[in-house]
Design a protein around this motif. Structure first.
Motif, short mmCIF file in Angstrom:
data_model
loop_
_atom_site.label_atom_id
_atom_site.label_comp_id
_atom_site.label_asym_id
_atom_site.label_seq_id
_atom_site.Cartn_x
_atom_site.Cartn_y
_atom_site.Cartn_z
N ASN A 267 -32.04 -9.84 -30.60
CA ASN A 267 -32.47 -8.94 -31.67
C ASN A 267 -33.91 -8.50 -31.47
O ASN A 267 -34.25 -7.33 -31.64
CB ASN A 267 -32.34 -9.63 -33.03
CG ASN A 267 -30.93 -9.56 -33.57
OD1 ASN A 267 -30.08 -8.88 -33.00
ND2 ASN A 267 -30.69 -10.27 -34.65
N PRO B 234 -22.74 -12.53 -29.19
CA PRO B 234 -22.98 -11.09 -28.97
C PRO B 234 -21.71 -10.28 -28.80
O PRO B 234 -21.68 -9.09 -29.11
CB PRO B 234 -23.83 -11.07 -27.69
CG PRO B 234 -23.71 -12.41 -27.09
CD PRO B 234 -23.38 -13.36 -28.18
N GLU B 235 -20.62 -10.91 -28.32
CA GLU B 235 -19.40 -10.11 -28.10
C GLU B 235 -18.74 -9.67 -29.40
O GLU B 235 -17.80 -8.89 -29.39
CB GLU B 235 -18.41 -10.88 -27.22
CG GLU B 235 -17.84 -12.14 -27.81
CD GLU B 235 -18.51 -13.39 -27.25
OE1 GLU B 235 -19.73 -13.35 -27.00
OE2 GLU B 235 -17.81 -14.41 -27.06
N PHE C 39 -23.21 -6.34 -24.42
CA PHE C 39 -23.79 -6.05 -25.72
C PHE C 39 -25.08 -5.24 -25.60
O PHE C 39 -25.31 -4.31 -26.34
CB PHE C 39 -24.05 -7.37 -26.45
CG PHE C 39 -24.84 -7.23 -27.71
CD1 PHE C 39 -24.30 -6.60 -28.82
CD2 PHE C 39 -26.13 -7.72 -27.78
CE1 PHE C 39 -25.04 -6.46 -29.96
CE2 PHE C 39 -26.86 -7.58 -28.92
CZ PHE C 39 -26.32 -6.95 -30.02
N TYR D 183 -20.25 -7.95 -31.61
CA TYR D 183 -20.99 -6.78 -32.10
C TYR D 183 -20.83 -5.61 -31.15
O TYR D 183 -20.59 -5.77 -29.97
CB TYR D 183 -22.47 -7.12 -32.25
CG TYR D 183 -22.72 -8.16 -33.28
CD1 TYR D 183 -22.99 -7.80 -34.59
CD2 TYR D 183 -22.65 -9.51 -32.96
CE1 TYR D 183 -23.20 -8.77 -35.56
CE2 TYR D 183 -22.84 -10.49 -33.92
CZ TYR D 183 -23.12 -10.10 -35.23
OH TYR D 183 -23.32 -11.05 -36.17
N LYS D 184 -21.00 -4.42 -31.74
CA LYS D 184 -21.04 -3.22 -30.91
C LYS D 184 -22.46 -3.10 -30.36
O LYS D 184 -23.42 -3.53 -31.00
CB LYS D 184 -20.73 -1.99 -31.75
CG LYS D 184 -19.27 -1.89 -32.11
CD LYS D 184 -18.98 -0.47 -32.60
CE LYS D 184 -17.70 -0.43 -33.37
NZ LYS D 184 -17.89 -0.85 -34.77
N PRO D 185 -22.61 -2.50 -29.16
CA PRO D 185 -23.95 -2.32 -28.61
C PRO D 185 -24.84 -1.56 -29.59
O PRO D 185 -24.39 -0.63 -30.25
CB PRO D 185 -23.70 -1.48 -27.36
CG PRO D 185 -22.30 -1.77 -26.98
CD PRO D 185 -21.56 -2.06 -28.23
N GLY D 186 -26.08 -2.03 -29.67
CA GLY D 186 -27.03 -1.35 -30.54
C GLY D 186 -27.10 -1.96 -31.93
O GLY D 186 -28.08 -1.77 -32.63
N GLU D 187 -26.07 -2.71 -32.32
CA GLU D 187 -26.10 -3.37 -33.62
C GLU D 187 -27.05 -4.57 -33.58
O GLU D 187 -27.30 -5.11 -32.51
CB GLU D 187 -24.70 -3.87 -34.00
CG GLU D 187 -23.82 -2.81 -34.59
CD GLU D 187 -22.46 -3.40 -34.97
OE1 GLU D 187 -21.87 -2.89 -35.90
OE2 GLU D 187 -22.02 -4.36 -34.33
N ARG D 188 -27.52 -4.97 -34.74
CA ARG D 188 -28.31 -6.20 -34.79
C ARG D 188 -27.36 -7.38 -34.99
O ARG D 188 -26.42 -7.29 -35.78
CB ARG D 188 -29.30 -6.16 -35.95
CG ARG D 188 -30.43 -5.21 -35.74
CD ARG D 188 -31.43 -5.75 -34.73
NE ARG D 188 -32.56 -4.84 -34.57
CZ ARG D 188 -32.56 -3.77 -33.78
NH1 ARG D 188 -31.49 -3.48 -33.07
NH2 ARG D 188 -33.60 -2.99 -33.69
N ILE D 189 -27.63 -8.47 -34.29
CA ILE D 189 -26.82 -9.67 -34.45
C ILE D 189 -27.25 -10.36 -35.74
O ILE D 189 -28.45 -10.45 -36.03
CB ILE D 189 -27.01 -10.62 -33.25
CG1 ILE D 189 -26.68 -9.90 -31.96
CG2 ILE D 189 -26.16 -11.87 -33.40
CD1 ILE D 189 -26.96 -10.70 -30.71
N LYS D 190 -26.27 -10.82 -36.51
CA LYS D 190 -26.62 -11.56 -37.73
C LYS D 190 -26.98 -12.99 -37.33
O LYS D 190 -26.12 -13.75 -36.91
CB LYS D 190 -25.45 -11.56 -38.71
CG LYS D 190 -25.17 -10.20 -39.29
CD LYS D 190 -24.20 -10.32 -40.47
CE LYS D 190 -23.77 -8.96 -40.94
NZ LYS D 190 -22.72 -8.37 -40.10
#
Lengths: 326, 301
Positions: free
Chosen positions: B187, A257-258, B212, A260-267
């Motif tokens: 997600n 998670p670190e 996050f 990504y920016k907040p609000g983005e979806r994790i791949k």
């Protein structure tokens, strides 16, 4: 440099109720030099713990070694008798586990359990006790912990007692199986710091098992990523975190998670970890792999060494096929 | 922004026998806005879970008042409470312990669905809920042991959604899961939040996850909120010494914490604090607004 642990082509099978053999480790190669720390990273069920248990000769009854060699300080552990194994455990290699509370005996004091772990013969009681006190100090505990029972200690202190028991005989190798997973962040940071210091002061080599790849990268010398019983990539931490070679490593790091920016979806990685009973043909990762090629479905990729780093993927080496299928 | 929850001086005491007591929550005061993810970080034993349970009504607070949409929950009883409770749900940490092993998945999810629906309707609703969280509806007759940890957590989420709540307490929902599964569950939480306009109280000791997912963060230490504010403010410019320690340990810098015998009348962190002054041992610091929306309980500020 002297090699402490050397695993060559290790294969372990599990016998199920019907008597069928299921391969759970496939051609595992590992080596740890003196004072070196290696992290074994992977998801649950990838074979990390089984690898570590094989080194100690602690495989459960229904599992057995099919092939391969495990050399600990130049001795083949797999050929050792029960008596010889007893000399290896604790003396040559120490083992600490994920949940210290379930491995400490609640009815004995911490001190007596460390005392019991001392294997050196011909020592008087006082000398043994002095050894315990010294090792307690080395793991960052006070002497009064000697008289305390496990329930009187916090999780972090219990883990330190476990480490004390594992290193009291000055082993060459310390195997730490997820030692910080059950602990709080601040306590975990203390344990990691302690393990780092011990590799120096005790001249220990460390086999560190974890599922947290960023934790592993923060302090170890080498990382081996496991997937479905295979080491799919073994490399330097900076290299793994910066430019991973194997698609699984790449995907695993993308799950942090670190990144990504907040609000983005994790791949995320599509699909789930395959069942050992029905591993897909060819490369076990191919159904989840974004780069899969024709050959991946037919053949298991061999381990290829590039600049001293190992990877099991057809995208590297001479096997690259030009026709890529999506 | 609309305030959804308002907690005023909420405390919870536990009696440990021989007249001694433990303050699990020590005069908690905070507000949660509608539509935000409110994160609570702290070590085990800091009272994070107690706070979550007090809010959804699983634990009765000893003192203080809790307002949910301008209605006071403390003292509410019977049908009124029952109706209001459908609005908030909880997802627990350990998906292996929070699902009844003898209940089929569909029954676990169906329990929360409104009465007055026909059996067929209920089944349809369960199917809809399960497919929403990524579980194939055709395996809804299975028992929990037939699922993996990540799948079980999805079922717990489906169960929480069955009463169509507006607020969910997520009590360390990903700390027992693998990294790749954690990513998927995080997600899912974000997707559901957008879809149903949910508000979350997200409890975790994992600062990276918190950094996050949360919009605002409260840091708890020994039953007290020592700092709270916007995520960026708390994470990038921590003001309380404990927050500093917590954040730096997450990124594995060296931290020195040596627990001394604590003096309880003053600040709970005084025995560990590097900046401790005489006053800290005597008085308890109150939460003070330092910047807009950034509150800290420390005499140093």
């Amino acid at each position: 440099m002297e090699e402490i642990l050397n695993i060559k082509g290790l294969e372990v099978v599990l016998k199920d109720i019907r008597g069928d053999e299921i391969k759970i480790l496939y051609s595992v190669d590992l080596s740890i030099k003196k004072k070196e720390s290696l992290a074994l990273v992977g998801e649950s069920g990838s074979g990390k713990t089984i690898t570590a248990r094989t080194v100690m000769g602690l495989l459960p009854e229904h599992m057995s070694v099919k092939k391969g060699e495990v050399f600990l300080c130049g001795r083949d552990v797999l050929k050792a008798s029960q008596q010889e194994l007893r000399d290896i455990r604790g003396v040559k290699a120490g083992f600490i586990f994920q949940e210290p509370s379930s491995y400490l005996n609640p009815v004995f004091t911490a001190g007596s359990q460390i005392y019991e772990a001392i294997k050196k013969e011909g020592l008087k009681g006082d000398e043994k006790k002095a050894m315990c006190m010294k090792v307690l100090k080395d793991v960052g505990l006070t002497e009064d912990v000697y008289w305390r029972y496990p329930h009187q200690l916090s999780g972090g202190m219990q883990q330190r007692v476990m480490i004390a028991m594992a290193i009291v005989n000055h082993p060459f190798l310390l195997i730490a199986d997820e030692p910080t997973t059950a602990l709080d962040v601040t306590t975990a940071a203390g344990i990691i710091e302690l393990l780092k210091n011990l590799t120096e002061s005790y001249g220990l080599s460390l086999l560190f098992i974890t599922h947290d790849i960023s934790l592993a990268a923060s302090f170890t010398d080498k990382i081996a990523v496991m997937y479905a019983g295979r080491i799919v990539e073994a490399s330097h931490p900076l290299r793994i975190m910066g430019s991973p070679l194997h698609p699984y490593t790449e995907k695993l790091i993308a799950c942090l998670p670190e990144r990504y920016k907040p609000g983005e979806r994790i791949k995320t990685i599509e699909g789930a970890v395959p069942d050992f009973r029905s591993l897909p043909e060819g490369c076990p990762f191919h159904p989840r792999c974004p780069y899969q090629m024709d050959i991946c479905r037919r053949k298991e990729p061999p381990a290829i060494t590039i600049d001293g780093f190992t990877v099991r993927c057809f995208r590297y080496g001479d096997n690259v096929e030009t026709d890529r299928c999506e | 922004m609309e305030i959804m929850w308002k907690l005023i001086d909420v405390s919870k005491r536990y009696h440990t026998g021989k007249g001694r007591e433990i303050l699990a929550l020590d005069r908690i005061g905070m507000e949660i806005y509608k539509g935000e993810t409110f994160g609570v970080i702290g070590e085990s034993g800091s009272g994070k879970t107690t706070l979550g349970k007090v809010m959804v009504g699983l634990i009765e607070p000893s003192e203080g008042r809790i307002y949910f949409r301008d209605r006071c929950l403390t003292g509410l009883k019977g049908k009124e409470l029952l109706n209001l409770r459908k609005e908030f749900q909880i997802v627990f940490q350990d998906p292996y312990k929070s699902l009844n092993p003898r209940m089929r998945v569909k029954d676990a999810v169906m329990e929360g669905i409104r009465k007055g629906m026909g059996r067929k309707e209920k089944r349809e609703k369960v199917k809809e809920l399960l497919s929403m969280v990524g579980i194939e509806p055709k395996i809804m007759d299975n028992y929990p042991h037939q699922f993996s940890g990540g799948e079980r957590q999805r079922i717990s989420i489906a169960r929480a959604l069955s009463t169509s709540p507006s607020f969910i307490v997520c009590d360390e929902p990903t700390s027992n899961l693998d990294l790749s599964v954690q990513a998927k569950i995080l997600n899912l939480f974000m997707e559901l939040k957008e879809k149903f306009h949910l508000t979350y109280l997200f409890i975790s000791h994992n600062i990276k996850v918190m950094d996050f997912i949360a919009d605002r963060v409260a840091v708890m230490f020994k039953g007290r909120i020592v700092e709270y504010g916007k995520r960026e403010d708390v994470m990038k410019h921590p003001l309380h010494p404990y927050t500093e320690v917590l954040i730096s340990s997450a990124f594995f810098k060296k931290v020195e914490i040596i627990e001394k015998e604590g003096i309880t009348s003053g600040c709970a962190f005084s025995s560990l604090c590097p900046y401790v002054k005489e006053r800290c041992y005597i008085e308890k610091p109150e939460l003070k607004e330092v910047e807009k929306g950034h509150l800290v309980a420390c005499f140093r500020i």
